[in-house]
Design a protein around this motif. Structure first.
Motif, PDB file in Angstrom:
ATOM      1  N   SER A 503     108.351 132.558  84.779  1.00  0.00           N
ATOM      2  CA  SER A 503     109.423 133.560  84.780  1.00  0.00           C
ATOM      3  C   SER A 503     110.521 133.264  85.769  1.00  0.00           C
ATOM      4  CB  SER A 503     108.840 134.938  85.108  1.00  0.00           C
ATOM      5  OG  SER A 503     108.285 134.931  86.401  1.00  0.00           O
ATOM      6  N   GLY A 504     110.239 132.354  86.680  1.00  0.00           N
ATOM      7  CA  GLY A 504     111.225 132.050  87.705  1.00  0.00           C
ATOM      8  C   GLY A 504     111.434 133.177  88.678  1.00  0.00           C
ATOM      9  N   ASN A 505     110.557 134.179  88.678  1.00  0.00           N
ATOM     10  CA  ASN A 505     110.712 135.343  89.554  1.00  0.00           C
ATOM     11  C   ASN A 505     109.375 135.651  90.217  1.00  0.00           C
ATOM     12  OD1 ASN A 505     111.479 137.627  90.855  1.00  0.00           O
ATOM     13  ND2 ASN A 505     111.704 138.891  89.001  1.00  0.00           N
ATOM     14  N   PRO A 506     109.136 135.083  91.403  1.00  0.00           N
ATOM     15  CA  PRO A 506     107.840 135.250  92.056  1.00  0.00           C
ATOM     16  C   PRO A 506     107.597 136.687  92.490  1.00  0.00           C
ATOM     17  CG  PRO A 506     109.360 134.133  93.507  1.00  0.00           C
ATOM     18  CD  PRO A 506     110.055 134.233  92.213  1.00  0.00           C
ATOM     19  N   THR A 507     108.585 137.465  92.587  1.00  0.00           N
ATOM     20  CA  THR A 507     108.368 138.840  93.069  1.00  0.00           C
ATOM     21  C   THR A 507     108.183 139.829  91.933  1.00  0.00           C
ATOM     22  OG1 THR A 507     110.721 139.276  93.117  1.00  0.00           O
ATOM     23  CG2 THR A 507     109.739 138.363  95.123  1.00  0.00           C
ATOM     24  N   ALA A 508     108.198 139.324  90.727  1.00  0.00           N
ATOM     25  CA  ALA A 508     108.110 140.229  89.581  1.00  0.00           C
ATOM     26  C   ALA A 508     106.890 141.122  89.600  1.00  0.00           C
ATOM     27  CB  ALA A 508     108.169 139.421  88.288  1.00  0.00           C
ATOM     28  N   PRO A 509     105.702 140.581  89.940  1.00  0.00           N
ATOM     29  CA  PRO A 509     104.509 141.437  89.944  1.00  0.00           C
ATOM     30  C   PRO A 509     104.645 142.596  90.906  1.00  0.00           C
ATOM     31  CG  PRO A 509     103.868 139.129  89.958  1.00  0.00           C
ATOM     32  CD  PRO A 509     105.341 139.182  90.199  1.00  0.00           C
ATOM     33  N   ASN A 510     105.421 142.388  92.003  1.00  0.00           N
ATOM     34  CA  ASN A 510     105.526 143.438  92.997  1.00  0.00           C
ATOM     35  C   ASN A 510     106.314 144.633  92.470  1.00  0.00           C
ATOM     36  OD1 ASN A 510     105.042 144.480  95.626  1.00  0.00           O
ATOM     37  ND2 ASN A 510     107.188 144.058  96.113  1.00  0.00           N
ATOM     38  N   ASN A 511     107.229 144.350  91.502  1.00  0.00           N
ATOM     39  CA  ASN A 511     108.061 145.434  91.008  1.00  0.00           C
ATOM     40  C   ASN A 511     107.252 146.452  90.200  1.00  0.00           C
ATOM     41  OD1 ASN A 511     110.261 144.205  92.187  1.00  0.00           O
ATOM     42  ND2 ASN A 511     110.762 143.006  90.345  1.00  0.00           N
ATOM     43  N   ASP A 512     106.209 145.948  89.522  1.00  0.00           N
ATOM     44  CA  ASP A 512     105.352 146.865  88.754  1.00  0.00           C
ATOM     45  C   ASP A 512     103.898 146.590  89.075  1.00  0.00           C
ATOM     46  OD1 ASP A 512     105.299 144.391  87.662  1.00  0.00           O
ATOM     47  OD2 ASP A 512     105.480 145.048  85.574  1.00  0.00           O
ATOM     48  N   ARG A 513     103.618 146.718  90.367  1.00  0.00           N
ATOM     49  CA  ARG A 513     102.310 146.280  90.865  1.00  0.00           C
ATOM     50  C   ARG A 513     101.154 147.080  90.299  1.00  0.00           C
ATOM     51  NH1 ARG A 513     104.993 148.639  95.193  1.00  0.00           N
ATOM     52  NH2 ARG A 513     104.081 150.601  95.992  1.00  0.00           N
ATOM     53  N   TYR A 514     101.376 148.207  89.734  1.00  0.00           N
ATOM     54  CA  TYR A 514     100.262 148.990  89.206  1.00  0.00           C
ATOM     55  C   TYR A 514     100.289 149.086  87.677  1.00  0.00           C
ATOM     56  CZ  TYR A 514      99.365 150.365  94.015  1.00  0.00           C
ATOM     57  OH  TYR A 514      99.070 150.348  95.352  1.00  0.00           O
ATOM     58  N   THR A 515     101.119 148.261  87.049  1.00  0.00           N
ATOM     59  CA  THR A 515     101.130 148.262  85.591  1.00  0.00           C
ATOM     60  C   THR A 515      99.878 147.582  85.072  1.00  0.00           C
ATOM     61  OG1 THR A 515     102.271 146.155  85.420  1.00  0.00           O
ATOM     62  CG2 THR A 515     103.667 148.152  85.596  1.00  0.00           C
ATOM     63  N   ASP A 516      99.541 147.873  83.820  1.00  0.00           N
ATOM     64  CA  ASP A 516      98.327 147.288  83.226  1.00  0.00           C
ATOM     65  C   ASP A 516      98.406 145.771  83.169  1.00  0.00           C
ATOM     66  OD1 ASP A 516      97.292 149.764  82.958  1.00  0.00           O
ATOM     67  OD2 ASP A 516      97.589 149.921  80.774  1.00  0.00           O
ATOM     68  N   ASN A 517      99.592 145.261  82.844  1.00  0.00           N
ATOM     69  CA  ASN A 517      99.721 143.800  82.760  1.00  0.00           C
ATOM     70  C   ASN A 517      99.421 143.150  84.098  1.00  0.00           C
ATOM     71  OD1 ASN A 517     100.336 143.768  80.070  1.00  0.00           O
ATOM     72  ND2 ASN A 517     102.578 143.907  80.400  1.00  0.00           N
ATOM     73  N   HIS A 518      99.951 143.753  85.143  1.00  0.00           N
ATOM     74  CA  HIS A 518      99.739 143.209  86.481  1.00  0.00           C
ATOM     75  C   HIS A 518      98.245 143.278  86.865  1.00  0.00           C
ATOM     76  CE1 HIS A 518     100.381 142.112  90.576  1.00  0.00           C
ATOM     77  NE2 HIS A 518     100.069 143.325  91.072  1.00  0.00           N
ATOM     78  N   LEU A 519      97.619 144.378  86.545  1.00  0.00           N
ATOM     79  CA  LEU A 519      96.192 144.527  86.879  1.00  0.00           C
ATOM     80  C   LEU A 519      95.324 143.579  86.067  1.00  0.00           C
ATOM     81  CD1 LEU A 519      96.059 148.426  87.138  1.00  0.00           C
ATOM     82  CD2 LEU A 519      96.073 146.782  89.016  1.00  0.00           C
ATOM     83  N   ARG A 520      95.738 143.409  84.764  1.00  0.00           N
ATOM     84  CA  ARG A 520      94.956 142.470  83.951  1.00  0.00           C
ATOM     85  C   ARG A 520      95.083 141.048  84.484  1.00  0.00           C
ATOM     86  NH1 ARG A 520      96.386 145.896  79.538  1.00  0.00           N
ATOM     87  NH2 ARG A 520      98.311 144.753  79.207  1.00  0.00           N
ATOM     88  N   ARG A 521      96.254 140.722  85.001  1.00  0.00           N
ATOM     89  CA  ARG A 521      96.451 139.375  85.547  1.00  0.00           C
ATOM     90  C   ARG A 521      95.587 139.187  86.791  1.00  0.00           C
ATOM     91  NH1 ARG A 521      99.620 135.195  84.939  1.00  0.00           N
ATOM     92  NH2 ARG A 521     100.164 133.875  86.703  1.00  0.00           N
TER      93      ARG A 521
END
Length: 610
Positions: A503-521
């Motif tokens: 994604s070229g955006n290392p901080t992306a997970p932090n923006n939605d840190r509690y989303t399902d996608n982030h948790l699944r990752r």
């Protein structure tokens, strides 16, 4: 060449020794059966007892109606130069009987001791030796008189029982048959001759004796029988004139009866020409001479049988084990040798020489992987549980970039599940080793005779396996804890680079840190790491188990036991070598039999070729 007295005396001695050991012939194959002997057979009231008393020259046999002889009587006659006549029983060897009325009473009492005061019979013989200047060296076996019907008080099988007992003797090829038949009955109906014809059709082993010649009807005689025309045998028929019932009632002396018998034949117009070959004295000499000839002929086969028996007994003694020395040092050496024998078999099971060791590999190759697959990692790394763990790890201060504390907690929790399969692997191998100990003890022939030692070895081996299991359990748990205590950083650094590539955006997970996608990752990353650890433990747990349990069992299973027994006193060592009483009894019996056979062989060698 040996004298007749020495040969017959030697056979008598061996027969007595056989009887003491329970080898009394009449059943099965034995040394007793290989020794030539004379079996006296005849129907009831055939005059059998009177013939024996005439040969001995004494009244000593029980009398009465029905079955009087209910046990075989092995009668050994020993000719002495002079002195008092006396009798000895094998079962009362320290007592000499000079009163032959007491001999009769002893025969009755000893018969009753085995059969009871019934009319039952027993194949256990009574052994009687008579020493007298009025006898020849001879061995006779008086068997129960054959009968056709059972009378009151007798079992219905008595006819067949007596027939079986008599046959068990006369069927043996080394048995000389003395067939007693009364002259006042048709020889064709004689029980003794009928049986002799069946077991000795050529007549080579049969001596015919005709009794009660003086009781035949006037105008008749037994010349056709005595001269071999009615029924031919290889040996001459011998006529006997027994004492009359009146003589018995008057206690007429046996020496006088012998003289009366001689006079009967010498003065008889029917038998005077046969007088020199008639009578109880001639019969005794004839049997003695023939017995001596047969013994001499049978010596090679007797020695061959004895040598075979000695080899078989030695092999059996080797199989069950020789007696253990009483010396403490010898006992310790014996125990150590048996322990080594057990240890050798145990190692063969582990190394594949015997079955069982492959079950340990089965634990590693099947049981452990199956247990790892069943771990509840999917539930632990579910989205809901990841959210819960990460949130709790963040506390009041949410993570900034990556939820490192949450990830660590998830990894710790996942790796904690590995302790169960690790310990189960240790326990499974422990059970296999215990079973191999049990099998090895059962397969170690040397220790089967020592139940106490078997128990001691089993206890010591299992105690050692317990120690090895404890050490193995500590080691595999350390392996799991080591994986938890230090995580492989490079694994997560590689994961950290993947979002940048994608994604070229290392901080992306932090923006939605509690989303399902982030948790699944997060769950996926933890699962990948745990999978890597699982692969490692699948290899290292077996190594630890083999090192701590299998290798130690092969190297030092009984080391602690060796130290213990080295400190024990002689009495304690003796207790460890306390054998099964049945086995000790069997060895003692075999040892006595071996001693008998060796002694018999030596004595035959020393006597036979003089």
């Amino acid at each position: 060449m040996a004298t007749m007295q020495s040969l017959i005396g030697l056979v008598n001695k061996i027969q007595r020794a056989c009887t003491v050991l329970g080898d009394h012939g009449g059943e099965g194959f034995s040394l007793w059966e290989a020794l030539p002997s004379v079996a006296v057979v005849g129907g009831q009231s055939s005059g059998k007892s009177s013939v024996l008393e005439s040969i001995v020259g004494r009244d000593f046999l029980p009398r009465g109606s029905g079955i009087v002889t209910r046990r075989p009587l092995v009668l050994q006659l020993h000719k002495t130069e002079s002195g008092t006549e006396y009798a000895e029983f094998l079962h009362a060897s320290k007592k000499k009987f000079t009163d032959f009325a007491s001999v009769r009473k002893e025969i009755e009492d000893e018969t009753d001791r085995i059969t009871g005061k019934t009319k039952q019979i027993s194949n256990v013989p009574i052994q009687l030796s008579i020493y007298s200047p009025n006898v020849v060296n001879l061995t006779l076996i008086d068997l129960p008189g054959m009968t056709k019907v059972a009378v009151e008080g007798q079992p219905e099988t008595i006819v067949q029982d007596i027939d079986n007992m008599v046959r068990s003797y006369v069927e043996k090829p080394n048995c000389i048959i003395l067939a007693i038949s009364p002259a006042n009955q048709d020889i064709a109906t004689s029980d003794a001759i009928k049986l002799a014809r069946e077991v000795d059709p050529t007549g080579e082993r049969t001596f015919g004796v005709l009794t009660k010649l003086d009781l035949m009807d006037k105008g008749t005689n037994a010349q056709d029988v005595l001269e071999g025309r009615s029924y031919r045998l290889q040996h001459p028929w011998v006529g006997i004139v027994n004492r009359s019932q009146a003589d018995i009632n008057k206690n007429v002396d046996m020496m006088a009866a012998r003289q009366k018998e001689r006079e009967y034949f010498e003065n008889s117009p029917d038998y005077a020409h046969l007088a020199s070959k008639m009578g109880s004295e001639f019969l005794a000499r004839l049997l003695s001479k023939h017995l001596e000839i047969v013994i001499r002929q049978k010596i090679p086969s007797i020695i061959a049988l004895i040598n075979k028996a000695i080899d078989e007994i030695n092999a059996e003694l080797d199989r069950i084990g020789r007696p253990v020395a009483a010396d403490g040092g010898a006992q310790l050496y014996t125990i150590l040798e048996m322990c080594r024998a057990f240890d050798r078999i145990f190692k063969e099971h582990l190394d594949g020489g015997r079955p069982g060791g492959d079950r340990i590999y089965g634990v590693f190759d099947n049981q452990l992987p199956a247990a790892l697959k069943k771990l509840p990692l999917d539930r632990h790394l579910s989205t809901n549980n990841v959210r819960k763990v990460v949130s709790e790890a963040d506390g009041y201060q949410p993570h900034l970039i990556a939820p490192e504390q949450g990830i660590r907690r998830l990894i710790d929790g996942s790796l904690g599940y590995f302790k169960g399969p690790a310990e189960a692997t240790v326990d499974a191998v422990h059970l296999v080793l215990k079973e191999l100990v049990r099998k090895s003890i059962a397969e170690t022939q040397e220790i089967k005779r020592f139940p106490s030692l078997q128990t001691d070895i089993a206890t010591a081996a299992n105690d050692a396996l317990e120690r090895f299991r404890d050490e193995s359990r500590k080691t595999v748990l350390r392996l799991v804890e080591m994986e938890s205590s230090y995580l492989t950083v490079e694994f997560f650094r590689k994961l950290q680079m993947e979002p940048e590539k994608n994604s070229g955006n290392p901080t992306a997970p932090n923006n939605d840190r509690y989303t399902d996608n982030h948790l699944r990752r997060i769950g996926s990353n933890v699962s990948a790491y745990v999978g890597m650890v699982c692969d490692t433990l699948r290899n290292t747990i077996p190594k630890a188990v083999v090192y701590c349990q299998v290798r130690q069992a092969k190297r030092s299973l009984l080391n602690h036991f060796y130290v213990q027994i080295g400190k024990r006193e002689k009495e304690q060592l003796s207790q460890m070598l306390d054998e099964d009483p049945a086995l000790m009894s069997k060895r003692e019996t075999l040892a006595k039999r071996l001693e008998l056979y060796k002694s018999a062989r030596d004595e035959i060698d020393s006597v036979a070729w003089k």
